[in-house]
Design a protein around this motif. Structure first.
Motif, PDB file in Angstrom:
ATOM      1  N   LEU A   1      46.147  25.585  44.586  1.00  0.00           N
ATOM      2  CA  LEU A   1      46.434  26.997  44.350  1.00  0.00           C
ATOM      3  C   LEU A   1      47.566  27.194  43.352  1.00  0.00           C
ATOM      4  O   LEU A   1      47.662  28.259  42.728  1.00  0.00           O
ATOM      5  CB  LEU A   1      46.795  27.698  45.665  1.00  0.00           C
ATOM      6  N   GLY A   2      48.435  26.192  43.188  1.00  0.00           N
ATOM      7  CA  GLY A   2      49.549  26.310  42.261  1.00  0.00           C
ATOM      8  C   GLY A   2      50.458  27.470  42.622  1.00  0.00           C
ATOM      9  O   GLY A   2      50.886  27.603  43.770  1.00  0.00           O
ATOM     10  N   ASP A   3      50.741  28.346  41.660  1.00  0.00           N
ATOM     11  CA  ASP A   3      51.628  29.491  41.942  1.00  0.00           C
ATOM     12  C   ASP A   3      50.873  30.674  42.531  1.00  0.00           C
ATOM     13  O   ASP A   3      51.445  31.728  42.761  1.00  0.00           O
ATOM     14  CB  ASP A   3      52.385  29.917  40.682  1.00  0.00           C
ATOM     15  N   LYS A   4      49.564  30.502  42.781  1.00  0.00           N
ATOM     16  CA  LYS A   4      48.697  31.508  43.420  1.00  0.00           C
ATOM     17  C   LYS A   4      48.442  32.717  42.533  1.00  0.00           C
ATOM     18  O   LYS A   4      47.988  33.765  43.016  1.00  0.00           O
ATOM     19  CB  LYS A   4      49.262  31.942  44.779  1.00  0.00           C
ATOM     20  N   ALA A   5      48.702  32.604  41.248  1.00  0.00           N
ATOM     21  CA  ALA A   5      48.482  33.726  40.334  1.00  0.00           C
ATOM     22  C   ALA A   5      47.011  34.125  40.318  1.00  0.00           C
ATOM     23  O   ALA A   5      46.124  33.286  40.201  1.00  0.00           O
ATOM     24  CB  ALA A   5      48.937  33.347  38.924  1.00  0.00           C
ATOM     25  N   GLY A   6      46.769  35.422  40.463  1.00  0.00           N
ATOM     26  CA  GLY A   6      45.436  35.980  40.315  1.00  0.00           C
ATOM     27  C   GLY A   6      44.512  35.871  41.501  1.00  0.00           C
ATOM     28  O   GLY A   6      43.374  36.345  41.437  1.00  0.00           O
ATOM     29  N   ILE A   7      44.953  35.254  42.603  1.00  0.00           N
ATOM     30  CA  ILE A   7      44.053  35.100  43.749  1.00  0.00           C
ATOM     31  C   ILE A   7      43.980  36.396  44.564  1.00  0.00           C
ATOM     32  O   ILE A   7      44.848  37.264  44.468  1.00  0.00           O
ATOM     33  CB  ILE A   7      44.471  33.940  44.671  1.00  0.00           C
TER      34      ILE A   7
ATOM     35  N   GLN B   1      37.415  34.383  50.457  1.00  0.00           N
ATOM     36  CA  GLN B   1      37.905  35.636  49.895  1.00  0.00           C
ATOM     37  C   GLN B   1      39.320  35.482  49.327  1.00  0.00           C
ATOM     38  O   GLN B   1      39.627  35.981  48.242  1.00  0.00           O
ATOM     39  CB  GLN B   1      37.937  36.728  50.966  1.00  0.00           C
ATOM     40  N   ALA B   2      40.169  34.793  50.070  1.00  0.00           N
ATOM     41  CA  ALA B   2      41.586  34.743  49.726  1.00  0.00           C
ATOM     42  C   ALA B   2      41.873  33.878  48.504  1.00  0.00           C
ATOM     43  O   ALA B   2      42.779  34.193  47.720  1.00  0.00           O
ATOM     44  CB  ALA B   2      42.387  34.235  50.929  1.00  0.00           C
ATOM     45  N   VAL B   3      41.141  32.769  48.325  1.00  0.00           N
ATOM     46  CA  VAL B   3      41.458  31.856  47.223  1.00  0.00           C
ATOM     47  C   VAL B   3      40.731  32.216  45.935  1.00  0.00           C
ATOM     48  O   VAL B   3      41.113  31.751  44.861  1.00  0.00           O
ATOM     49  CB  VAL B   3      41.158  30.380  47.582  1.00  0.00           C
TER      50      VAL B   3
ATOM     51  N   ARG C   1      40.750  41.862  38.559  1.00  0.00           N
ATOM     52  CA  ARG C   1      41.561  43.061  38.332  1.00  0.00           C
ATOM     53  C   ARG C   1      43.056  42.754  38.334  1.00  0.00           C
ATOM     54  O   ARG C   1      43.842  43.524  37.799  1.00  0.00           O
ATOM     55  CB  ARG C   1      41.252  44.119  39.394  1.00  0.00           C
ATOM     56  N   LYS C   2      43.419  41.615  38.953  1.00  0.00           N
ATOM     57  CA  LYS C   2      44.850  41.253  38.971  1.00  0.00           C
ATOM     58  C   LYS C   2      45.314  40.697  37.628  1.00  0.00           C
ATOM     59  O   LYS C   2      46.518  40.581  37.388  1.00  0.00           O
ATOM     60  CB  LYS C   2      45.118  40.240  40.084  1.00  0.00           C
ATOM     61  N   GLY C   3      44.381  40.307  36.775  1.00  0.00           N
ATOM     62  CA  GLY C   3      44.746  39.843  35.448  1.00  0.00           C
ATOM     63  C   GLY C   3      45.657  38.630  35.442  1.00  0.00           C
ATOM     64  O   GLY C   3      46.473  38.447  34.535  1.00  0.00           O
ATOM     65  N   GLY C   4      45.545  37.777  36.466  1.00  0.00           N
ATOM     66  CA  GLY C   4      46.375  36.580  36.517  1.00  0.00           C
ATOM     67  C   GLY C   4      47.755  36.799  37.087  1.00  0.00           C
ATOM     68  O   GLY C   4      48.586  35.879  37.102  1.00  0.00           O
ATOM     69  N   ALA C   5      48.034  37.998  37.588  1.00  0.00           N
ATOM     70  CA  ALA C   5      49.353  38.280  38.165  1.00  0.00           C
ATOM     71  C   ALA C   5      49.473  37.651  39.547  1.00  0.00           C
ATOM     72  O   ALA C   5      48.489  37.509  40.280  1.00  0.00           O
ATOM     73  CB  ALA C   5      49.568  39.787  38.261  1.00  0.00           C
ATOM     74  N   ILE C   6      50.678  37.263  39.922  1.00  0.00           N
ATOM     75  CA  ILE C   6      50.937  36.789  41.281  1.00  0.00           C
ATOM     76  C   ILE C   6      50.838  37.980  42.226  1.00  0.00           C
ATOM     77  O   ILE C   6      51.484  39.011  41.991  1.00  0.00           O
ATOM     78  CB  ILE C   6      52.311  36.111  41.361  1.00  0.00           C
TER      79      ILE C   6
ATOM     80  N   LYS D   1      57.274  40.624  44.955  1.00  0.00           N
ATOM     81  CA  LYS D   1      58.406  39.723  44.736  1.00  0.00           C
ATOM     82  C   LYS D   1      58.255  38.930  43.434  1.00  0.00           C
ATOM     83  O   LYS D   1      59.223  38.402  42.906  1.00  0.00           O
ATOM     84  CB  LYS D   1      58.546  38.724  45.891  1.00  0.00           C
ATOM     85  N   GLY D   2      56.991  38.787  42.983  1.00  0.00           N
ATOM     86  CA  GLY D   2      56.742  37.975  41.800  1.00  0.00           C
ATOM     87  C   GLY D   2      56.598  36.493  42.108  1.00  0.00           C
ATOM     88  O   GLY D   2      56.474  35.681  41.195  1.00  0.00           O
ATOM     89  N   ILE D   3      56.609  36.131  43.389  1.00  0.00           N
ATOM     90  CA  ILE D   3      56.485  34.731  43.788  1.00  0.00           C
ATOM     91  C   ILE D   3      55.909  34.671  45.194  1.00  0.00           C
ATOM     92  O   ILE D   3      56.171  35.554  46.025  1.00  0.00           O
ATOM     93  CB  ILE D   3      57.855  34.015  43.744  1.00  0.00           C
ATOM     94  N   LEU D   4      55.091  33.674  45.459  1.00  0.00           N
ATOM     95  CA  LEU D   4      54.609  33.382  46.806  1.00  0.00           C
ATOM     96  C   LEU D   4      54.977  31.953  47.126  1.00  0.00           C
ATOM     97  O   LEU D   4      54.778  31.032  46.322  1.00  0.00           O
ATOM     98  CB  LEU D   4      53.086  33.561  46.887  1.00  0.00           C
ATOM     99  N   GLY D   5      55.503  31.745  48.325  1.00  0.00           N
ATOM    100  CA  GLY D   5      55.971  30.421  48.705  1.00  0.00           C
ATOM    101  C   GLY D   5      54.830  29.476  49.031  1.00  0.00           C
ATOM    102  O   GLY D   5      53.658  29.846  49.048  1.00  0.00           O
TER     103      GLY D   5
END
Length: 205
Positions: free
Chosen positions: A85-91, A179-181, A186-191, A195-199
């Motif tokens: 998942l890495g930084d989870k951007a866009g999921i 669904q979650a991954v 529509r998120k356009g690659g945003a986290i 907060k801008g971050i997910l742990g």
């Protein structure tokens, strides 16, 4: 081209020797061998219904009991999912599913939040299914929630047959994880967090 969301883990301890590989963008292909037949069946169900390809090979200390093998399978699969998942951007981040299995109905809701938590509302009327201890099902989900960093709520709303109850739970978990991954265009690659971050997950046992 999008980066492949694939991860591998190879780990050997005095309790288990594990090789796990996952592909979040797979087709539900699996190759599972834990030494516990019923656990193999459940991980295969998770793979098939989540569309996450899973290879999971474990040689564990089953002469002691099933605890280490069950726990470590969940930890290794969870760590691979977290890494892929890495930084989870866009999921999508959130997932939920109702999962009927004959007379049993399970409900699973989850958030890949980086805050591991399990709410477990399911019970069994027999100590074993096949050769697997039924008390270890809750522990499997606790371990994978910790390893990925999932807030995970699991309920058996009703049901009588123990096999149907747990299979419905695993299939519901699979569909919620799918669904979650999956990427949300529509998120356009945003986290997916203000907060801008997910742990990440927090279990390294």
């Amino acid at each position: 081209m999008a980066t492949a969301r694939i991860a591998r883990i190879s780990r050997k301890t005095h309790e288990t020797d594990i090789q796990v590989e996952i592909n979040l963008d797979g087709t539900g292909a699996y190759d599972v061998s834990t030494g516990i037949g019923f656990l193999d069946h459940m991980i295969e169900q998770f793979s098939r219904h989540s569309l996450i390809d899973i290879t999971c090979k474990i040689v564990g200390d089953l002469h002691v009991d099933q605890h280490h093998t069950t726990e470590d399978s969940a930890i290794a699969i969870g760590q691979c999912i977290s890494e892929a998942l890495g930084d989870k951007a866009g999921i999508g981040r959130y997932g939920q599913a109702y999962s009927p299995m004959d007379e049993a109905l399970a409900r699973v809701a989850l958030d890949i939040s980086g805050r591991p938590w399990l709410v477990w509302k399911a019970s069994f009327s027999q100590p074993r299914l096949g050769e697997m201890d039924t008390e270890l099902f809750e522990h499997w989900f606790q371990s994978i929630a910790q390893a990925v960093g999932i807030t995970l709520h699991i309920e058996c709303l009703y049901g009588q047959n123990n096999h149907h109850i747990i299979e419905g739970i695993f299939k519901g978990f699979a569909r919620a994880m799918r669904q979650a991954v999956e990427p949300d265009l529509r998120k356009g690659g945003a986290i997916p967090s203000t907060k801008g971050i997910l742990g990440k997950g927090g279990l390294n046992g």
